[in-house]
Design an enzyme around this catalytic site. Sequence first.
Site, PDB file in Angstrom:
ATOM      1  CG  PHE A   3      82.948  57.315   9.703  1.00  0.00           C
ATOM      2  CD1 PHE A   3      82.237  56.967  10.834  1.00  0.00           C
ATOM      3  CD2 PHE A   3      83.913  56.441   9.231  1.00  0.00           C
ATOM      4  CE1 PHE A   3      82.476  55.767  11.486  1.00  0.00           C
ATOM      5  CE2 PHE A   3      84.173  55.247   9.876  1.00  0.00           C
ATOM      6  CZ  PHE A   3      83.451  54.905  11.010  1.00  0.00           C
ATOM      7  CB  SER A  57      80.612  61.988   4.897  1.00  0.00           C
ATOM      8  OG  SER A  57      80.723  60.595   4.744  1.00  0.00           O
ATOM      9  CG  MET A  58      78.558  58.659   8.322  1.00  0.00           C
ATOM     10  SD  MET A  58      78.925  57.518   9.666  1.00  0.00           S
ATOM     11  CE  MET A  58      79.162  55.990   8.742  1.00  0.00           C
ATOM     12  CD1 TRP A 118      77.762  56.217   3.196  1.00  0.00           C
ATOM     13  CD2 TRP A 118      76.817  56.125   5.222  1.00  0.00           C
ATOM     14  NE1 TRP A 118      77.725  54.902   3.579  1.00  0.00           N
ATOM     15  CE2 TRP A 118      77.143  54.811   4.827  1.00  0.00           C
ATOM     16  CE3 TRP A 118      76.204  56.315   6.466  1.00  0.00           C
ATOM     17  CZ2 TRP A 118      76.892  53.697   5.616  1.00  0.00           C
ATOM     18  CZ3 TRP A 118      75.938  55.212   7.270  1.00  0.00           C
ATOM     19  CH2 TRP A 118      76.287  53.921   6.835  1.00  0.00           C
ATOM     20  CG  ASP A 150      81.038  59.969  -2.854  1.00  0.00           C
ATOM     21  OD1 ASP A 150      81.747  59.048  -2.391  1.00  0.00           O
ATOM     22  OD2 ASP A 150      80.412  60.770  -2.145  1.00  0.00           O
ATOM     23  CG  HIS A 187      82.973  60.929   0.304  1.00  0.00           C
ATOM     24  ND1 HIS A 187      81.594  60.859   0.308  1.00  0.00           N
ATOM     25  CD2 HIS A 187      83.358  60.933   1.614  1.00  0.00           C
ATOM     26  CE1 HIS A 187      81.158  60.804   1.562  1.00  0.00           C
ATOM     27  NE2 HIS A 187      82.207  60.857   2.365  1.00  0.00           N
TER      28      HIS A 187
END
Length: 298
Positions: free
Chosen positions: A101, A169-170, A194, A215, A247
């Site tokens: 993201f 992440s995303m 995520w 994270d 993260h």
Amino acid sequence: MSTLNGRIGRKPRRYLPGAFTALVAAAALLGSTPAATAQENPFERGPDPTESSVEAPRGPFATATTTVARDSAQGFGGGTIHYPTDTSEGTFGAVAISPGFIESQSAISWYGERLASQGFVVFTIDTNGIFDFPDPRGDQLLAALDHLTARSPVADRIDADRLGVLGHSMGGGGSLSAVDERPELQAAIPLAPWHLNQNWSDVDVPTMIIGGETDFIAPVGSHAEPFYDSLPSSLDKAYLEMKGKGHFVTNSPNTVIAKFAISWLKRFIDNDTRYERFLCPAPSPDSDISEYRDTCPH
């Protein structure tokens, strides 16, 4: 039913060392030996690995890059292709990697040369939009693989049956979406993933999830760990948790992450059992690793 470059169905049968052994034994009884004994696994690339070779900043292959411009018609936001320059050993497996993201490809760029120098074609992409959620990122990873194998300048260097995905992440959530949608892929490595979906029980692709113990953006207790737990127990899977890291631990060069990522991709994209010893037995917690869980390669 998923498709890839005109192929329909599930992932192709993986190379089975035992099947080859049986073939050699049968041939011996008949008084002949198959010519393939010179190379039992035709997908192996590079010399026999060592602890130092999987931890080294560069592998044995010289690499080059080519840039793919942003073009809305191609389904992703452009990117950079890293590839081995030597094709004397044959074609290579390939991976596409998505940033997270509000990130650009620069967040995951270090994987490009590192993995390519170990014998992979690597596509670090930009997404269509920096605010894209995981599922669109998964679609873009698949579009990037399709571009690599069908339209890229290095398509003739790639074995389209040996592909994988990574993402941060995303983008890590997107890598799970990608293998859920296209089960014929060979490997996935979600990095500090995520996703709102907690259930990945339909995934049929060997998956290594890497998370950071501290994270707070995608806490491992509500993302990486339940994702891992939801993967089928029959699946080749692993969970690596980096001790005291957050993260963004996966976004800069890291020897531990590189070692396990290289070994996972080699084992499942190249069917290279020489790398199993870096995965099994599972490492014990130490100054770098707070937790490691796996099923060990079946």
